[in-house]
Design an enzyme around this catalytic site. Structure first.
Site, short mmCIF file in Angstrom:
data_model
loop_
_atom_site.label_atom_id
_atom_site.label_comp_id
_atom_site.label_asym_id
_atom_site.label_seq_id
_atom_site.Cartn_x
_atom_site.Cartn_y
_atom_site.Cartn_z
NE ARG A 1 -56.65 43.81 35.83
CZ ARG A 1 -57.70 43.01 35.87
NH1 ARG A 1 -57.75 42.07 36.79
NH2 ARG A 1 -58.68 43.15 35.02
NE ARG B 1 -51.44 37.59 42.32
CZ ARG B 1 -52.77 37.70 42.37
NH1 ARG B 1 -53.37 38.76 41.90
NH2 ARG B 1 -53.49 36.74 42.89
CD GLU C 1 -60.80 35.58 38.51
OE1 GLU C 1 -60.35 35.55 39.66
OE2 GLU C 1 -61.35 36.58 38.02
CB SER D 1 -64.46 37.98 36.14
OG SER D 1 -65.17 38.19 37.32
NE ARG E 1 -53.94 34.58 36.34
CZ ARG E 1 -54.81 35.15 37.17
NH1 ARG E 1 -56.10 35.11 36.92
NH2 ARG E 1 -54.41 35.72 38.27
#
Length: 431
Positions: A266, A281, A353, A356, A395
């Site tokens: 990403r 990140r 997070e 998802s 994470r």
RNA sequence: GGAGAGGUGGCAGAGUGGUUGAAUGUGGCGGUCUCGAAAACCGUUGUGCGCGCAAGUGCACCGAGGGUUCGAAUCCCUCCCUCUCCGCCA
């Protein structure tokens, strides 16, 4: 992509949805789309009538030529001008349809009634009770960066040298721990929950990005290799969902459940400065993804199942977490309903997070044209697609390292993971 | 990277300018026969868009996009993909 007949029949519902998603500006696009739709249908009708005429006259010409019973010159001349009119109309139609498709691709999915209405992430609902695992952490805690450095298992500096910031390097027992997590998660999904393992390509073409909804709206998030027109996958969702793009699936094959490991890439453009330290990140991380294709009536149960399968990993690893039900202002454009699973970071003193889990209903299936036939007499219908991270390791690694740290500065390996690591503790090097 | 072959319905596979949306086989569905099944035989069976309450009807679709023509699965151009051989290579 939404069904245009729904937009025609109940535009007010879609407008409400746009407001709930905090993007009221799209209402203008919707109105333009409906106007273009009316114009399109008018043009189609006219064009089809002319084509019908041309088809009939062409047959006449063929018959006259066959029987040699007269001249066809006048007819051919007439049809030449009809042909010009058709071409003109069709080029207007093409432009109109391109514009309509742009809008349709940009409009977000509907929302499930159970999704709370809210403006932003602050209004997400905590779903159920946060899950705690008692662990005495009554000593000065190190964060994952300090632990990673002192134990020699993470090397962000050399990753930055080799590639750039946000490309972590795992070393020694750190690399082994990462691989253990991936293997453990894959085994859990395939052996306990009936997923079929997939090892997908890490680069895809544009059609695939479009199918799952990353194109055209979120294309700036995706690494692009222009020379070969390929894109680095931001998630295994893209190649795995697109496995069945353009296919008519057999009803008895549903539900289809896939679990896939992939590296995820990403660009994280524009997100500098916020939660950017270490693993919080990164541009490349590892994730095991669950993807399901179901009949429409089964998709909401499947969403609960996927969430349960992701939670099962954290329970087995005894890592504290909570589940959020995302509100209308925070949920992604593709999803009708979405749970986020957040793991606890004791050193950061906050939740991160790690997963998802989303139901897309027929939004992706319509883009990617993935259908099934209920039985021999039925028309093809779009399947529902879902996915969930099960889970992202970066994470998860933060939480695991910090949660399982020892007063001596080492890290204990969770019981469930020990068969995969081959060691039970990462110990600090002797001074 | 070079040379060649090919992409047609759920699948296989004909079709090289004019009732071809497409032969035939196979699979699916319905039926005859049978106590039942198999076999055999008969019938039926693509998708999308438009109009219509519906029955129906018009249009489009033979890898994708253009072009030629009154008319294209069929002729021309560009692109994509698959396969075979050669070269390079983990």
């Amino acid at each position: 992509m939404l069904d245009i007949t729904i937009l025609r029949d109940s535009p007010d519902d879609i407008i409400t949805m746009l407001h709930n998603r905090q993007q009221p500006e799209d209402e203008a696009k919707l109105r333009l789309l409906l106007e273009e739709d009316r114009e399109r249908r008018r043009l189609v009708k006219e064009s089809d009538e002319l084509k019908s005429l041309r088809n009939r006259k062409s047959k006449e010409i063929a018959e006259i030529k066959k029987s040699g019973s007269g001249s066809t010159d006048a007819l051919i001349l007439e049809m030449q001008s009809v042909g010009t009119a058709i071409a003109e109309m069709d080029s207007r139609l093409t432009a109109l349809e391109a514009s309509m498709e742009d809008i349709l691709l940009a409009l977000p999915n509907r929302l499930h009634p159970s999704v709370p209405v809210g403006r932003s992430a602050e209004e997400n609902e905590v779903f159920g009770e946060p899950v705690r695992f008692s662990h005495p952490l009554d000593f000065p805690l190190k964060n994952h960066l300090e632990l990673g450095k002192s134990l020699g298992i993470l090397d962000f500096e050399r990753g930055a040298k080799v590639s750039g910031a946000g490309f972590p390097v795992y070393m020694g027992q750190g690399a082994r721990l990462e691989r253990a997590l991936i293997n453990f998660m894959l085994d859990s999904h395939t052996e306990k929950h009936g997923y079929k393992e997939v090892f997908p390509p890490f680069m895809v073409n544009r059609e695939s990005l479009r199918g799952t909804g990353q194109w055209p709206k979120f294309s700036s998030e995706v690494y692009h290799m222009p020379e070969d027109e390929l894109y680095a996958i931001p998630t295994a969702e893209v190649p795995v969902t697109n496995l069945h793009r353009g296919e008519l699936l057999k009803a008895e094959s549903l539900p289809i459940s896939y679990a896939a490991y992939s590296a995820c890439f990403r660009r994280e453009a524009g997100s500098y400065g916020k939660d950017t330290r270490g693993f919080l990140r990164v541009h490349q991380f590892n994730k095991v993804e669950m993807v399901k294709f179901t009949r429409p009536e089964d998709s909401y149960q499947a969403l609960e199942d996927i969430r349960g399968h992701a939670e099962a990993i954290l329970k087995a690893l005894e890592i504290p977490y909570r589940v959020l039900l995302l509100c209308s202002g925070d949920i992604s454009a593709n999803a009708t309903k979405c749970y986020d699973i957040e793991v606890w970071s004791p050193a950061e003193d906050k939740y991160l997070e790690a997963s998802s889990c989303s139901n897309f209903e027929d939004y992706q299936a319509r883009r990617a044209n993935i259908r099934f036939r209920r039985d021999a007499k039925s028309k093809p219908e779009f399947v529902h697609t879902l996915n969930g991270s099960g889970l992202a390791t970066s994470r998860l690694m933060v939480s695991l390292m910090e949660h399982y740290q020892t007063p001596e500065g080492g890290i204990q390996v969770p019981e469930a993971l020990r068969p995969y690591t081959g060691f039970s503790e990462i110990t600090p090097p002797a001074q």
